[in-house]
Design a protein around this motif. Sequence first.
Motif, mmCIF file in Angstrom:
data_model
loop_
_atom_site.group_PDB
_atom_site.id
_atom_site.type_symbol
_atom_site.label_atom_id
_atom_site.label_comp_id
_atom_site.label_asym_id
_atom_site.label_seq_id
_atom_site.Cartn_x
_atom_site.Cartn_y
_atom_site.Cartn_z
ATOM 1 N N THR A 91 -2.665 -30.457 8.461
ATOM 2 C CA THR A 91 -2.908 -30.702 9.881
ATOM 3 C C THR A 91 -1.660 -30.930 10.727
ATOM 4 N N THR A 92 -0.564 -31.381 10.121
ATOM 5 C CA THR A 92 0.588 -31.766 10.950
ATOM 6 C C THR A 92 1.919 -31.177 10.504
ATOM 7 N N GLU A 93 1.954 -30.419 9.424
ATOM 8 C CA GLU A 93 3.251 -29.919 8.982
ATOM 9 C C GLU A 93 3.826 -28.942 10.005
ATOM 10 N N VAL A 94 5.063 -29.184 10.377
ATOM 11 C CA VAL A 94 5.744 -28.326 11.351
ATOM 12 C C VAL A 94 6.201 -27.049 10.643
ATOM 13 N N PRO A 95 5.831 -25.875 11.142
ATOM 14 C CA PRO A 95 6.281 -24.633 10.506
ATOM 15 C C PRO A 95 7.795 -24.495 10.607
ATOM 16 N N ILE A 96 8.424 -24.065 9.542
ATOM 17 C CA ILE A 96 9.872 -23.897 9.585
ATOM 18 C C ILE A 96 10.264 -22.827 10.592
ATOM 19 N N GLU A 97 9.378 -21.863 10.832
ATOM 20 C CA GLU A 97 9.666 -20.825 11.827
ATOM 21 C C GLU A 97 9.841 -21.444 13.215
ATOM 22 N N GLU A 98 9.035 -22.435 13.552
ATOM 23 C CA GLU A 98 9.174 -23.133 14.837
ATOM 24 C C GLU A 98 10.547 -23.795 14.934
ATOM 25 N N MET A 99 10.945 -24.454 13.854
ATOM 26 C CA MET A 99 12.230 -25.151 13.860
ATOM 27 C C MET A 99 13.398 -24.174 13.951
ATOM 28 N N MET A 100 13.268 -23.036 13.293
ATOM 29 C CA MET A 100 14.336 -22.035 13.356
ATOM 30 C C MET A 100 14.455 -21.449 14.768
ATOM 31 N N ARG A 101 13.331 -21.273 15.444
ATOM 32 C CA ARG A 101 13.383 -20.765 16.827
ATOM 33 C C ARG A 101 14.093 -21.773 17.737
ATOM 34 N N ILE A 102 13.773 -23.049 17.537
ATOM 35 C CA ILE A 102 14.390 -24.097 18.357
ATOM 36 C C ILE A 102 15.885 -24.183 18.091
ATOM 37 N N THR A 103 16.273 -24.063 16.838
ATOM 38 C CA THR A 103 17.708 -24.192 16.542
ATOM 39 C C THR A 103 18.490 -22.998 17.068
ATOM 40 N N GLU A 104 17.861 -21.835 17.212
ATOM 41 C CA GLU A 104 18.546 -20.715 17.867
ATOM 42 C C GLU A 104 18.794 -21.033 19.337
ATOM 43 N N ILE A 105 17.834 -21.685 19.985
ATOM 44 C CA ILE A 105 18.037 -22.115 21.371
ATOM 45 C C ILE A 105 19.199 -23.101 21.425
ATOM 46 N N TRP A 106 19.237 -24.005 20.437
ATOM 47 C CA TRP A 106 20.328 -24.982 20.377
ATOM 48 C C TRP A 106 21.681 -24.279 20.252
#
Length: 289
Positions: A243-258
């Motif tokens: 129910t709550t695990e953050v997909p690693i794909e989401e985190m990778m997209r955010i770190t590209e923005i970073w």
Amino acid sequence: MSAVHPFPIAHSHDTLRVIEEAERDVYWIHMHANLAIEQGRPCFSSRLVNDIVDYQQQLSRKLASSGAVSPHVVLASDSDVFNLGGDLDLFCRLIKAGDRERLLDYAQRCVRGVHTFHAGLGVRAHSIALVQGNALGGGFEAALSCHTIVAEEGVMMGLPEVLFDLFPGMGAYSFMCQRVSPRLAERIMLEGNLYSAEQLKEMGLVDVVVPRGQGIAAVEQVIRDSRRIPHAWAAMQQVRKATTEVPIEEMMRITEIWVDTAMQLGDKSLRTMERLVRAQTRRSGGDIA
């Protein structure tokens, strides 16, 4: 600072002090072990990130093959701080050189490390952050990636990246939104303030706060509590994942923005980073160029 545990094992990760209590499936990972014998800043250097990711992979394979039902993995520190965050000196050099590829590689390795703690090493492990010293920026993100945060009184935590016109891009928003409202998570990121462990517990961002020197005992209590109801605990780990695990794909997209944001920083922001590096170097007793 962490107390001494029994049964340390030999390993090749010189930035880590690892203690494996395999008989009860408890594994302690102490960062910054190398700083006892060499100068350096207690931040996420490339060496430390690589050692953490490498050990996570080794431990994940070991736990999978052993069939451990509910292992516990504790992330702690051998320094007087938990972690000061990303390697600002490296950031400055790569941004000045226009080396987006290397900066992205560093950021993605950081994301893999924190996501592995968040995902229970892929074996339903319970990850615990034991915060006995300040946790800033990426250090706070690493703590937030764990399922349970145990902190000692007076410890300060926060996300000060806005000081140099950047944002925390290795999981802070995703992890905080599991604990507090998106509006509060955004405010914490954009204001850049530091908060005490007690304040963060009131917000819901820290689970357990205990007096100085009692952090290890508190972690042991968390482990004992989970083992009083082992089947319910294991089931809840599965529910959490579903129910709550953050997909690693989401985190990778955010770190590209970073990374793209970091590559746009100007001289003023880079000078601020360099001042922070000098301050970190002073507090660690190293020489300043």
